[in-house]
Design a protein around this motif. Structure first.
Motif, short mmCIF file in Angstrom:
data_model
loop_
_atom_site.label_atom_id
_atom_site.label_comp_id
_atom_site.label_asym_id
_atom_site.label_seq_id
_atom_site.Cartn_x
_atom_site.Cartn_y
_atom_site.Cartn_z
N ALA A 198 -43.11 -32.40 -2.55
CA ALA A 198 -43.39 -31.48 -3.66
C ALA A 198 -42.98 -32.12 -4.98
O ALA A 198 -43.70 -32.04 -5.98
N THR A 199 -41.83 -32.80 -4.99
CA THR A 199 -41.35 -33.44 -6.22
C THR A 199 -42.31 -34.54 -6.65
O THR A 199 -42.61 -34.70 -7.84
N LYS A 200 -42.80 -35.31 -5.68
CA LYS A 200 -43.74 -36.39 -6.03
C LYS A 200 -45.05 -35.83 -6.57
O LYS A 200 -45.62 -36.36 -7.51
N ILE A 201 -45.51 -34.73 -5.95
CA ILE A 201 -46.76 -34.12 -6.43
C ILE A 201 -46.57 -33.62 -7.86
O ILE A 201 -47.42 -33.83 -8.72
N MET A 202 -45.43 -33.00 -8.13
CA MET A 202 -45.16 -32.55 -9.51
C MET A 202 -45.17 -33.72 -10.48
O MET A 202 -45.73 -33.64 -11.57
N GLY A 203 -44.55 -34.84 -10.06
CA GLY A 203 -44.54 -36.05 -10.91
C GLY A 203 -45.95 -36.50 -11.24
O GLY A 203 -46.26 -36.85 -12.38
N MET A 204 -46.81 -36.45 -10.23
CA MET A 204 -48.18 -36.90 -10.45
C MET A 204 -48.95 -35.92 -11.33
O MET A 204 -49.76 -36.32 -12.16
N LEU A 205 -48.68 -34.61 -11.15
CA LEU A 205 -49.37 -33.62 -11.99
C LEU A 205 -48.97 -33.81 -13.45
O LEU A 205 -49.82 -33.82 -14.34
N ILE A 206 -47.67 -33.97 -13.68
CA ILE A 206 -47.20 -34.11 -15.07
C ILE A 206 -47.70 -35.43 -15.65
O ILE A 206 -48.31 -35.47 -16.72
N GLY A 207 -47.48 -36.52 -14.88
CA GLY A 207 -47.93 -37.84 -15.35
C GLY A 207 -49.43 -37.85 -15.57
O GLY A 207 -49.93 -38.43 -16.53
N GLY A 208 -50.14 -37.18 -14.68
CA GLY A 208 -51.60 -37.20 -14.72
C GLY A 208 -52.19 -36.46 -15.90
O GLY A 208 -53.30 -36.77 -16.32
N TYR A 209 -51.49 -35.49 -16.43
CA TYR A 209 -52.04 -34.74 -17.56
C TYR A 209 -51.49 -35.21 -18.89
O TYR A 209 -52.22 -35.56 -19.79
N GLU A 210 -50.16 -35.23 -19.00
CA GLU A 210 -49.58 -35.34 -20.34
C GLU A 210 -49.80 -36.70 -20.98
O GLU A 210 -50.16 -36.77 -22.15
N ALA A 211 -49.59 -37.78 -20.21
CA ALA A 211 -49.69 -39.10 -20.84
C ALA A 211 -51.13 -39.39 -21.26
O ALA A 211 -51.38 -39.88 -22.36
N VAL A 212 -52.09 -39.04 -20.40
CA VAL A 212 -53.50 -39.32 -20.72
C VAL A 212 -53.93 -38.48 -21.92
O VAL A 212 -54.61 -38.97 -22.82
N ASP A 213 -53.51 -37.21 -21.94
CA ASP A 213 -53.83 -36.34 -23.10
C ASP A 213 -53.31 -36.97 -24.38
O ASP A 213 -54.00 -37.00 -25.40
N ALA A 214 -52.06 -37.46 -24.31
CA ALA A 214 -51.44 -38.02 -25.52
C ALA A 214 -52.22 -39.25 -25.98
O ALA A 214 -52.49 -39.40 -27.18
N VAL A 215 -52.60 -40.11 -25.04
CA VAL A 215 -53.33 -41.33 -25.44
C VAL A 215 -54.67 -40.96 -26.08
O VAL A 215 -55.02 -41.48 -27.13
N CYS A 216 -55.40 -40.02 -25.46
CA CYS A 216 -56.71 -39.64 -26.01
C CYS A 216 -56.55 -39.05 -27.41
O CYS A 216 -57.33 -39.35 -28.31
N THR A 217 -55.53 -38.22 -27.58
CA THR A 217 -55.29 -37.62 -28.89
C THR A 217 -55.03 -38.71 -29.93
O THR A 217 -55.57 -38.69 -31.04
N LEU A 218 -54.20 -39.68 -29.55
CA LEU A 218 -53.86 -40.74 -30.51
C LEU A 218 -55.04 -41.66 -30.77
O LEU A 218 -55.20 -42.16 -31.89
N ILE A 219 -55.90 -41.87 -29.78
CA ILE A 219 -57.10 -42.68 -30.03
C ILE A 219 -57.96 -41.98 -31.09
O ILE A 219 -58.44 -42.61 -32.03
N VAL A 220 -58.11 -40.66 -30.95
CA VAL A 220 -58.90 -39.91 -31.93
C VAL A 220 -58.29 -40.08 -33.32
O VAL A 220 -58.98 -40.33 -34.30
N LYS A 221 -56.97 -39.98 -33.39
CA LYS A 221 -56.29 -40.12 -34.68
C LYS A 221 -56.58 -41.49 -35.30
O LYS A 221 -56.95 -41.59 -36.47
N PHE A 222 -56.45 -42.55 -34.49
CA PHE A 222 -56.68 -43.89 -35.03
C PHE A 222 -58.16 -44.12 -35.36
O PHE A 222 -58.47 -44.79 -36.35
N LEU A 223 -59.08 -43.59 -34.56
CA LEU A 223 -60.51 -43.77 -34.87
C LEU A 223 -60.86 -43.09 -36.19
O LEU A 223 -61.68 -43.58 -36.96
N ALA A 224 -60.21 -41.94 -36.43
CA ALA A 224 -60.49 -41.23 -37.69
C ALA A 224 -59.95 -42.04 -38.87
O ALA A 224 -60.52 -42.04 -39.96
N LYS A 225 -58.85 -42.76 -38.63
CA LYS A 225 -58.21 -43.51 -39.71
C LYS A 225 -58.98 -44.80 -40.02
O LYS A 225 -58.97 -45.26 -41.15
#
Ligand code: HEM
Length: 201
Positions: A67-94
């Protein structure tokens, strides 16, 4: 501060994680039963793999560890990718000239597809400029910070002496960490980032 007192975010997080682990353990038990009855496939997903793979000493992973490993994958799988995509948008706009180059590359890929045809592996391999941009964004603004690594003793690697205390200099490209604990899903993350950004651009 990690002080477990009523009303603190830590106390709420501990309660939430108990609730989520309880739900995940129900799913794990159900999958165990389904595997035993032949109702689930041995290779259908990572949960089946975790249930079917034993350690070197023949023991199996405990349900709570799974269960702990699945939680790690759920959190890792959403938050880091979301953050990267958001920052790519920011840099592309700049930097509009970088956006134009990314747009050109993605349109060349899109124009070779039939209407509503999905991206395939070859398309992903063509997204070289977009991936360069993503890597540069992760170098400048790594989404996971603070997982520092430094040499705990002097050692020799490939003929180079690495002194104790050596760590990466700022802006070194190590967004996925390194060594035995390197992000196990970095290739999946690449796929998610490229597919999402292709559609958005
Ligand atoms: C751009 C996206 C991502 C970044 C930048 C990232 C970064 C990292 C970093 C820095 C670590 C620690 C590595 C170390 O200690 O040396 C890590 C570990 C991990 N990541 Fe990712 N990650 C990303 C996406 C994902 C995705 C999509 C998943 C799962 C679907 C995932 C699952 C994990 C797991 C399970 C670990 C723990 C590995 C272990 O402790 O052995 N990550 N990631």
């Amino acid at each position: 501060m990690p002080i477990d007192l009523p009303g603190t975010p830590l106390r709420k997080a501990i309660k939430a994680s108990k609730l989520i682990n309880g739900k995940l353990i129900e799913i794990i038990k159900q999958r165990k039963a389904d595997l035993a009855d032949g109702k689930a496939s041995l290779t259908q997903d990572i949960l089946s793999h975790m249930l079917m793979t034993c350690n070197e000493d023949g023991t199996y992973m405990k349900e709570l560890d799974m269960a702990t490993k699945i939680m790690g994958m759920l959190i890792g799988g959403y938050e880091a990718v979301d953050a990267v995509c958001t920052l790519i948008v920011k840099f592309l706009a700049k930097f509009p000239h970088i956006y134009d180059a990314v747009y050109k590359e993605q349109m060349e890929i899109a124009n070779l597809k039939a209407p509503r045809e999905l991206l395939n592996w070859d398309d992903i391999q063509k997204m070289k400029h977009l991936w360069n941009v993503a890597q540069e964004v992760m170098r400048l603004t790594p989404p996971i910070q603070g997982s520092f690594k430094e040499a705990s003793t002097d050692f020799v690697f490939n003929g180079y002496t690495i002194p104790k205390g050596t760590g990466p200099t700022p802006y070194t490209y190590v967004p996925f960490g390194g060594g035995p604990m390197i992000c196990p899903d970095k290739e999946y993350a690449r796929l998610e980032i490229l597919v999402f950004m292709h559609n958005l651009v």
